[in-house]
Design a protein around this motif. Structure first.
Motif, mmCIF file in Angstrom:
data_model
loop_
_atom_site.group_PDB
_atom_site.id
_atom_site.type_symbol
_atom_site.label_atom_id
_atom_site.label_comp_id
_atom_site.label_asym_id
_atom_site.label_seq_id
_atom_site.Cartn_x
_atom_site.Cartn_y
_atom_site.Cartn_z
ATOM 1 N N THR A 48 4.972 14.974 -10.208
ATOM 2 C CA THR A 48 3.833 15.938 -9.766
ATOM 3 C C THR A 48 2.938 15.382 -8.751
ATOM 4 O OG1 THR A 48 2.200 14.741 -11.407
ATOM 5 C CG2 THR A 48 3.558 16.818 -12.279
ATOM 6 N N ARG A 49 2.373 16.005 -8.221
ATOM 7 C CA ARG A 49 1.358 15.461 -7.090
ATOM 8 C C ARG A 49 0.601 14.193 -7.493
ATOM 9 N NH1 ARG A 49 0.101 17.223 -2.054
ATOM 10 N NH2 ARG A 49 1.267 19.133 -2.313
ATOM 11 N N LEU A 50 0.130 14.425 -8.568
ATOM 12 C CA LEU A 50 -1.054 13.533 -9.245
ATOM 13 C C LEU A 50 -0.131 12.019 -9.562
ATOM 14 C CD1 LEU A 50 -3.727 12.820 -10.321
ATOM 15 C CD2 LEU A 50 -2.974 13.380 -12.557
ATOM 16 N N ALA A 51 1.057 12.306 -9.932
ATOM 17 C CA ALA A 51 1.974 11.027 -10.306
ATOM 18 C C ALA A 51 2.291 10.480 -8.889
ATOM 19 C CB ALA A 51 3.254 11.464 -10.647
ATOM 20 N N LYS A 52 2.359 11.122 -7.864
ATOM 21 C CA LYS A 52 2.348 10.517 -6.213
ATOM 22 C C LYS A 52 1.208 9.808 -6.010
ATOM 23 C CE LYS A 52 5.811 13.749 -4.765
ATOM 24 N NZ LYS A 52 6.223 14.637 -3.984
ATOM 25 N N TRP A 53 0.076 10.205 -6.508
ATOM 26 C CA TRP A 53 -1.375 9.671 -6.334
ATOM 27 C C TRP A 53 -1.411 8.482 -6.998
ATOM 28 C CZ3 TRP A 53 -4.612 9.685 -2.325
ATOM 29 C CH2 TRP A 53 -4.728 10.758 -1.535
ATOM 30 N N LYS A 54 -0.759 8.333 -8.274
ATOM 31 C CA LYS A 54 -0.804 7.436 -9.056
ATOM 32 C C LYS A 54 -0.204 6.081 -8.711
ATOM 33 C CE LYS A 54 2.344 6.967 -11.747
ATOM 34 N NZ LYS A 54 3.777 6.185 -11.769
ATOM 35 N N THR A 55 1.087 6.468 -8.158
ATOM 36 C CA THR A 55 1.636 5.641 -7.183
ATOM 37 C C THR A 55 1.088 4.807 -6.189
ATOM 38 O OG1 THR A 55 3.855 6.350 -8.197
ATOM 39 C CG2 THR A 55 3.954 4.630 -6.465
ATOM 40 N N ALA A 79 -11.960 -1.931 -9.237
ATOM 41 C CA ALA A 79 -12.102 -0.591 -9.444
ATOM 42 C C ALA A 79 -10.807 0.485 -9.211
ATOM 43 C CB ALA A 79 -13.151 -0.074 -8.503
ATOM 44 N N LEU A 80 -10.141 -0.016 -8.204
ATOM 45 C CA LEU A 80 -8.711 0.892 -7.983
ATOM 46 C C LEU A 80 -7.801 0.552 -9.028
ATOM 47 C CD1 LEU A 80 -8.364 0.777 -4.132
ATOM 48 C CD2 LEU A 80 -8.826 2.694 -5.597
ATOM 49 N N MET A 97 -0.099 0.725 -5.761
ATOM 50 C CA MET A 97 -0.016 0.088 -4.419
ATOM 51 C C MET A 97 -1.018 -0.740 -3.749
ATOM 52 S SD MET A 97 3.373 -0.208 -4.709
ATOM 53 C CE MET A 97 5.028 0.675 -5.264
ATOM 54 N N VAL A 98 -2.101 0.172 -3.696
ATOM 55 C CA VAL A 98 -3.240 -0.174 -2.787
ATOM 56 C C VAL A 98 -4.094 -1.215 -3.748
ATOM 57 C CG1 VAL A 98 -5.560 0.539 -1.848
ATOM 58 C CG2 VAL A 98 -3.435 2.015 -1.630
ATOM 59 N N ALA A 99 -4.139 -0.840 -5.073
ATOM 60 C CA ALA A 99 -4.719 -1.802 -5.855
ATOM 61 C C ALA A 99 -4.246 -3.032 -6.039
ATOM 62 C CB ALA A 99 -5.049 -1.177 -7.178
ATOM 63 N N ILE A 100 -2.852 -3.068 -6.171
ATOM 64 C CA ILE A 100 -2.396 -4.427 -6.399
ATOM 65 C C ILE A 100 -2.295 -5.119 -4.923
ATOM 66 C CG2 ILE A 100 0.020 -5.528 -6.575
ATOM 67 C CD1 ILE A 100 0.748 -3.090 -8.474
ATOM 68 N N ALA A 140 7.605 -3.635 0.996
ATOM 69 C CA ALA A 140 8.049 -2.834 -0.033
ATOM 70 C C ALA A 140 7.791 -1.567 -0.296
ATOM 71 C CB ALA A 140 8.273 -3.733 -1.254
ATOM 72 N N SER A 141 6.303 -1.614 -0.202
ATOM 73 C CA SER A 141 5.654 -0.275 -0.462
ATOM 74 C C SER A 141 5.873 0.660 0.505
ATOM 75 C CB SER A 141 4.042 -0.666 -0.887
ATOM 76 O OG SER A 141 3.512 -1.394 -1.886
ATOM 77 N N LEU A 142 6.155 0.260 1.792
ATOM 78 C CA LEU A 142 6.481 1.154 2.908
ATOM 79 C C LEU A 142 7.624 1.540 3.073
ATOM 80 C CD1 LEU A 142 5.412 2.080 5.611
ATOM 81 C CD2 LEU A 142 6.318 0.141 6.715
#
Length: 230
Positions: free
Chosen positions: A133-140, A202-203, A144-147, A43-45
């Motif tokens: 924003t670019r930061l919001a994309k990094w947040k997403t 941590a993530l 996804m990686v953390a979950i 789903a993330s992909l």
């Protein structure tokens, strides 16, 4: 609705979101963990692919614009609910306590998602002018990686436990202390388990911090539109 590939991918992500939780009712562990992890990663992909394909093929639609953020939020919220159910409590002295290391970042992320969704609903068409924003994309991405790592940790924990099942506790401790030869690579497995748990947590905390920052940024940009008479 137009049955374009990007729209189909969005619908697949929307259907996959509740299945991430339901598989734990339908299947025993660790099969449920494997299916949940595969569903979440797939789903993330699609979250990345549907937007790219829609722009590249000129297939951007109103249905996709509406359903894409809904599918994203459903996936994140439901996956976090599963993570909270799996790791939100710890046993201490025979008492079940909430695990603050998991509970706090999950609550922060969920609160922000509800808060921002409420802002967007209130602002209506104005919300479209507040670009991601670019930061919001990094947040997403970090979310996804953390979950995904939290789901992976469940599998690591399961197989590590199976590996040491039936072994004497004193023997295991002796191997970890280096007093007994480590013929089975137990110390490496143990270090991998600890590393994966710390990495996932941590993530998750980093994702929570980025979530707060991007939520505050969105609110500050929306403030001019929230003033009475504005």
């Amino acid at each position: 609705m137009q049955w374009t590939v990007p729209n189909i991918l969005t619908l697949i992500r929307l259907v996959a979101a509740p299945m991430v939780a339901l598989v734990f009712l339908l299947l025993p562990r660790p099969f449920s963990d494997w299916i949940a992890l595969i569903l979440f990663l797939s789903a993330s992909l699609t979250d990345y692919l549907d937007g790219v394909l829609a722009r590249r093929w000129g297939q951007e639609t109103k249905f996709g614009a509406m359903m894409d953020p809904i599918a994203d939020k459903a996936m994140v919220v439901i996956a976090l609910a599963v993570v909270l159910g799996l790791y939100g409590t710890v046993a201490f002295g025979g008492t079940i306590l909430f695990n603050a290391m998991v509970l706090v970042p999950v609550v922060v992320i969920l609160f922000r998602e509800v808060f921002v969704s409420g802002l967007r609903e209130f602002l209506g068409e104005v919300a479209g002018t507040l670009k991601v924003t670019r930061l919001a994309k990094w947040k997403t991405f970090v979310q996804m990686v953390a979950i995904g790592l939290m789901f992976s940790f469940g599998l690591f924990d399961h197989y590590f436990g199976r590996w040491t099942e039936g072994m004497d506790g004193t023997l295991i401790q002796g191997i970890l202390d280096g007093a007994v030869p480590d013929e089975f690579g137990l110390s490496w497995l143990y270090m991998g388990l600890i590393g994966s748990s710390f990495g996932a947590l941590a993530l998750l905390w980093i994702a929570a911090v980025l979530t707060l920052v991007t939520g505050a940024d969105y609110f500050l940009k929306a403030r001019p539109h929230l003033r009475d008479g504005g």
